[in-house]
Write a protein that holds these residues in place. Structure first.
Motif, PDB file in Angstrom:
ATOM      1  N   LYS A  37     -10.091 -46.256  14.874  1.00 58.92           N
ATOM      2  CA  LYS A  37     -10.401 -46.409  13.453  1.00 58.92           C
ATOM      3  C   LYS A  37     -10.731 -45.064  12.812  1.00 58.92           C
ATOM      4  O   LYS A  37     -11.622 -44.349  13.265  1.00 58.92           O
ATOM      5  CB  LYS A  37     -11.583 -47.361  13.253  1.00 58.92           C
ATOM      6  CG  LYS A  37     -11.348 -48.756  13.818  1.00 58.92           C
ATOM      7  CD  LYS A  37     -10.250 -49.475  13.090  1.00 58.92           C
ATOM      8  CE  LYS A  37     -10.072 -50.884  13.621  1.00 58.92           C
ATOM      9  NZ  LYS A  37      -8.946 -51.550  13.056  1.00 58.92           N
ATOM     10  N   CYS A  38     -10.022 -44.735  11.748  1.00 66.53           N
ATOM     11  CA  CYS A  38     -10.291 -43.534  10.967  1.00 66.53           C
ATOM     12  C   CYS A  38     -11.731 -43.575  10.462  1.00 66.53           C
ATOM     13  O   CYS A  38     -12.227 -44.642  10.067  1.00 66.53           O
ATOM     14  CB  CYS A  38      -9.312 -43.461   9.790  1.00 66.53           C
ATOM     15  SG  CYS A  38      -9.600 -42.066   8.680  1.00 66.53           S
ATOM     16  N   LYS A  41     -11.871 -44.785   6.079  1.00 64.80           N
ATOM     17  CA  LYS A  41     -11.815 -46.196   5.654  1.00 64.80           C
ATOM     18  C   LYS A  41     -11.313 -47.112   6.769  1.00 64.80           C
ATOM     19  O   LYS A  41     -10.761 -48.169   6.506  1.00 64.80           O
ATOM     20  CB  LYS A  41     -10.915 -46.359   4.418  1.00 64.80           C
ATOM     21  CG  LYS A  41     -11.427 -45.680   3.169  1.00 64.80           C
ATOM     22  CD  LYS A  41     -12.541 -46.480   2.527  1.00 64.80           C
ATOM     23  CE  LYS A  41     -12.928 -45.840   1.209  1.00 64.80           C
ATOM     24  NZ  LYS A  41     -14.013 -46.541   0.565  1.00 64.80           N
ATOM     25  N   GLN A  42     -11.460 -46.662   8.026  1.00 65.53           N
ATOM     26  CA  GLN A  42     -11.143 -47.480   9.203  1.00 65.53           C
ATOM     27  C   GLN A  42      -9.662 -47.760   9.412  1.00 65.53           C
ATOM     28  O   GLN A  42      -9.303 -48.761  10.036  1.00 65.53           O
ATOM     29  CB  GLN A  42     -11.923 -48.806   9.177  1.00 65.53           C
ATOM     30  CG  GLN A  42     -13.416 -48.642   8.934  1.00 65.53           C
ATOM     31  CD  GLN A  42     -14.091 -47.737   9.946  1.00 65.53           C
ATOM     32  OE1 GLN A  42     -14.027 -48.006  11.128  1.00 65.53           O
ATOM     33  NE2 GLN A  42     -14.706 -46.654   9.500  1.00 65.53           N
ATOM     34  N   GLY A  43      -8.786 -46.902   8.903  1.00 67.90           N
ATOM     35  CA  GLY A  43      -7.349 -47.072   9.118  1.00 67.90           C
ATOM     36  C   GLY A  43      -6.996 -46.970  10.594  1.00 67.90           C
ATOM     37  O   GLY A  43      -7.678 -46.290  11.366  1.00 67.90           O
ATOM     38  N   LYS A  47      -1.422 -46.263  14.657  1.00 67.40           N
ATOM     39  CA  LYS A  47      -0.223 -46.503  13.841  1.00 67.40           C
ATOM     40  C   LYS A  47       0.148 -45.273  13.017  1.00 67.40           C
ATOM     41  O   LYS A  47       1.142 -45.292  12.282  1.00 67.40           O
ATOM     42  CB  LYS A  47      -0.454 -47.679  12.883  1.00 67.40           C
ATOM     43  CG  LYS A  47      -0.846 -48.962  13.560  1.00 67.40           C
ATOM     44  CD  LYS A  47       0.310 -49.581  14.270  1.00 67.40           C
ATOM     45  CE  LYS A  47      -0.095 -50.946  14.807  1.00 67.40           C
ATOM     46  NZ  LYS A  47       0.867 -51.455  15.757  1.00 67.40           N
ATOM     47  N   GLY A  48      -0.649 -44.213  13.115  1.00 66.47           N
ATOM     48  CA  GLY A  48      -0.392 -42.997  12.340  1.00 66.47           C
ATOM     49  C   GLY A  48       0.679 -42.124  12.963  1.00 66.47           C
ATOM     50  O   GLY A  48       1.111 -42.347  14.094  1.00 66.47           O
ATOM     51  N   CYS A  57      -3.727 -40.346   9.470  1.00 65.25           N
ATOM     52  CA  CYS A  57      -4.059 -41.749   9.192  1.00 65.25           C
ATOM     53  C   CYS A  57      -3.027 -42.325   8.230  1.00 65.25           C
ATOM     54  O   CYS A  57      -2.732 -41.724   7.193  1.00 65.25           O
ATOM     55  CB  CYS A  57      -5.462 -41.850   8.595  1.00 65.25           C
ATOM     56  SG  CYS A  57      -5.926 -43.546   8.199  1.00 65.25           S
ATOM     57  N   PRO A  58      -2.483 -43.501   8.557  1.00 63.33           N
ATOM     58  CA  PRO A  58      -1.455 -44.091   7.688  1.00 63.33           C
ATOM     59  C   PRO A  58      -1.991 -44.612   6.355  1.00 63.33           C
ATOM     60  O   PRO A  58      -1.211 -44.886   5.461  1.00 63.33           O
ATOM     61  CB  PRO A  58      -0.899 -45.236   8.540  1.00 63.33           C
ATOM     62  CG  PRO A  58      -2.007 -45.616   9.452  1.00 63.33           C
ATOM     63  CD  PRO A  58      -2.752 -44.335   9.735  1.00 63.33           C
ATOM     64  N   TRP A  59      -3.296 -44.733   6.196  1.00 66.37           N
ATOM     65  CA  TRP A  59      -3.845 -45.284   4.962  1.00 66.37           C
ATOM     66  C   TRP A  59      -4.099 -44.236   3.884  1.00 66.37           C
ATOM     67  O   TRP A  59      -3.684 -44.404   2.751  1.00 66.37           O
ATOM     68  CB  TRP A  59      -5.129 -46.056   5.237  1.00 66.37           C
ATOM     69  CG  TRP A  59      -4.918 -47.378   5.918  1.00 66.37           C
ATOM     70  CD1 TRP A  59      -3.735 -47.890   6.395  1.00 66.37           C
ATOM     71  CD2 TRP A  59      -5.909 -48.344   6.204  1.00 66.37           C
ATOM     72  NE1 TRP A  59      -3.942 -49.107   6.974  1.00 66.37           N
ATOM     73  CE2 TRP A  59      -5.283 -49.422   6.869  1.00 66.37           C
ATOM     74  CE3 TRP A  59      -7.271 -48.407   5.991  1.00 66.37           C
ATOM     75  CZ2 TRP A  59      -5.959 -50.544   7.296  1.00 66.37           C
ATOM     76  CZ3 TRP A  59      -7.958 -49.523   6.423  1.00 66.37           C
ATOM     77  CH2 TRP A  59      -7.304 -50.587   7.066  1.00 66.37           C
ATOM     78  N   HIS A  60      -4.806 -43.153   4.205  1.00 67.12           N
ATOM     79  CA  HIS A  60      -5.177 -42.189   3.171  1.00 67.12           C
ATOM     80  C   HIS A  60      -4.868 -40.740   3.542  1.00 67.12           C
ATOM     81  O   HIS A  60      -5.256 -39.828   2.821  1.00 67.12           O
ATOM     82  CB  HIS A  60      -6.668 -42.323   2.817  1.00 67.12           C
ATOM     83  CG  HIS A  60      -7.014 -43.673   2.286  1.00 67.12           C
ATOM     84  ND1 HIS A  60      -7.708 -44.606   3.022  1.00 67.12           N
ATOM     85  CD2 HIS A  60      -6.733 -44.271   1.107  1.00 67.12           C
ATOM     86  CE1 HIS A  60      -7.856 -45.713   2.323  1.00 67.12           C
ATOM     87  NE2 HIS A  60      -7.263 -45.546   1.154  1.00 67.12           N
TER      88      HIS A  60
END
Length: 98
Positions: A37-38, A41-43, A47-48, A57-60
Motif C-alpha cells: 500500500k502506497c 492514499k493506499q494505492g 500493480k504499479g 503508484c498507479p493511483w497518484h
C-alpha cells in the motif's frame, strides 16, 4: 507453501507479486519487498510500473525505491516499510522476513 513464501518463477525480472500484504519486486534478478500500500492514499504498488528499483503508484504517481523504501517523488512523504527476502533451498522458493 506458507503465506510468506513464493516461488522465484512467479516473479520474472521487472515484475511484482503480491504475497499477503507485501509486494515482492524482481529488480534485475534480485528480490526486494515492501508494503504493497502506497503511503499516500493506499494505492496497490504491486500493480504499479516498475522501472529498475523504482515503482510508480498507479493511483497518484508517487515513486518509491522498492529496496530501501525511500520516497523518490510525491505526493507521498512517508517511506515504505521494507522486508528482507531470503532463499530457502528446501522449498525451492523464497521467504519474506519482517
Amino acid at each position: 507453501m506458507a503465506d510468506n513464501e513464493f516461488r522465484i518463477s512467479e516473479v520474472p525480472p521487472g515484475s511484482a507479486l503480491l504475497v499477503g500484504d507485501v509486494a515482492v519486486f524482481n529488480v534485475a534478478g534480485s528480490f526486494c519487498a515492501a508494503q504493497d500500500k502506497c503511503t499516500h492514499k493506499q494505492g496497490p504498488l504491486s500493480k504499479g510500473k516498475l522501472d529498475g528499483s523504482t515503482v510508480t503508484c498507479p493511483w497518484h504517481g508517487s515513486q518509491f525505491n522498492v529496496c530501501t523504501g525511500a520516497v523518490l517523488r510525491g505526493p507521498a512523504i512517508d517511506p515504505l516499510k521494507t522486508y528482507r527476502v531470503v532463499v530457502e533451498a528446501k522449498s525451492g522458493g523464497w521467504k519474506l522476513l519482517s
